[in-house]
Design an enzyme around this catalytic site. Structure first.
Site, PDB file in Angstrom:
ATOM      1  N   HIS A 124       1.303   5.202   4.382  1.00 29.21           N
ATOM      2  CA  HIS A 124       0.393   5.374   3.113  1.00 29.21           C
ATOM      3  C   HIS A 124       0.717   7.112   2.766  1.00 29.21           C
ATOM      4  CE1 HIS A 124      -3.204   2.221   3.782  1.00 29.21           C
ATOM      5  NE2 HIS A 124      -1.957   1.859   3.699  1.00 29.21           N
ATOM      6  N   SER A 172       0.841  -1.181  -0.056  1.00 28.51           N
ATOM      7  CA  SER A 172      -0.033   0.033  -0.031  1.00 28.51           C
ATOM      8  C   SER A 172       0.989   1.235  -0.217  1.00 28.51           C
ATOM      9  CB  SER A 172      -1.036  -0.033   1.283  1.00 28.51           C
ATOM     10  OG  SER A 172      -0.185  -0.108   2.486  1.00 28.51           O
TER      11      SER A 172
END
Length: 315
Positions: free
Chosen positions: A264, A218
């Site tokens: 992230h 991610s």
């Protein structure tokens, strides 16, 4: 009209015509010539051209002189096939299989604590390759990036905590990766992916607890989200459908327990910066500018990791 390639004397002192022969097969007579170099060629040596036929050497020379097709950002047209995206997905799946195998019947596939219990737990492989700043292991040894295990900043982007974790990231990679690879080309897309993934992992190292492991693609995926927004804006295309998806993912990042916020956001920022370098490089010496810009980003990330290491080790 008779073709002549030379003259030969006859018994009476006159001349008789000789039939041309293929320059590559002297034993074969022919009246066909290459439209480019005018040498005689036999049917075996003929290569169809826009006008007439050409010999094999002229065809090869013409191919060398034709510039290969490039994308709007200087990448190779092979990106339209999505080879890099497919290889990255295959590599992530392979690492998931190895992770499950290393757990010997544990909760590697599902049943962990993250994402409502759907994500799998840690395995010996994720323990080995996840981002970990510094920690004391059960056997009393000390490990982590600060202790020289720098490989964790790369391996972590190919490891996942369970099949659900893997599927969510691979679906996003399949959707975003093919589009970006097609417009950037394979090499530039791969550089973007790796820099974004590394950037997210460096952010984890900088801002997350040193003994808290983190892994997942991610970091790179959020970089792709930022990049596709930058690239589409540069191409003058509509980005209204991208913003809501990005906002939803950011909401999940801040509200769902167990998700690495630093990873992230780090991937998002580095992906955006890398995309700006790739998309807005001047046409003159574009490749040099893109390579230099990407190298500067890489050096900056490694510099930040070195600074963090010095803080943790007192060096």
């Amino acid at each position: 009209m008779t073709e002549r390639s030379g003259q030969a004397g006859d018994a009476t002192g006159g001349s008789v015509p000789t039939t041309p022969v293929c320059y590559r097969h002297p034993d074969r007579e022919t009246y066909v010539r290459c439209t480019r170099c005018n040498r005689p060629i036999c049917p075996e040596c003929m290569r169809d051209a826009s006008v007439g036929h050409q010999c094999p050497e002229c065809v090869s020379e013409g191919r060398r002189s034709v510039r290969p097709a490039r994308t709007a950002f200087g990448g190779g047209a092979a990106g339209r096939h999505g080879y890099v995206t497919k290889v990255l997905i295959a590599l992530n799946v392979l690492m998931m299989v190895l992770s499950i195998a290393s757990d010997h019947g544990g909760d590697a596939a599902a049943g962990g604590s993250g994402f409502g219990g759907l994500m799998g737990g840690g395995t010996p492989l994720t323990d080995w390759g996840s981002v970990l700043g510094q920690a004391v292991f059960p056997d009393g040894t000390v490990g982590g990036v600060a202790e020289g295990q720098w490989y964790r900043l790369v391996t972590a982007m190919f490891l996942h905590y369970g099949v659900v974790h893997l599927l969510l990231n691979m679906w996003a990679l399949w959707v975003l990766g093919r589009t970006l690879e097609a417009v950037l080309g394979p090499l530039r897309f791969l550089a973007l992916y790796l820099l974004a993934g590394l950037g997210g992992n460096v952010a984890v190292y900088l801002f997350s607890p040193v003994n808290q492991p983190s892994a997942g693609a991610s970091t790179a995926i959020f970089g792709l989200f930022a990049a596709i927004f930058v690239i589409m804006r540069r191409l003058g295309r509509d980005t209204s459908s991208i913003v809501p998806i990005l906002v939803i993912n950011l909401i999940f990042t801040f509200t769902v327990p167990g998700i690495s916020i630093a990873g992230h956001l780090g991937g998002l920022v580095v992906g955006a910066v890398t995309a700006l370098v790739l998309a807005y490089a001047p046409r003159m010496r574009r490749g040099v500018f893109q390579a230099a810009g990407s190298a500067i980003i890489l050096v900056a990330l490694l510099g930040l990791a070195l600074v963090r290491t010095g803080m943790l080790t007192g060096g």
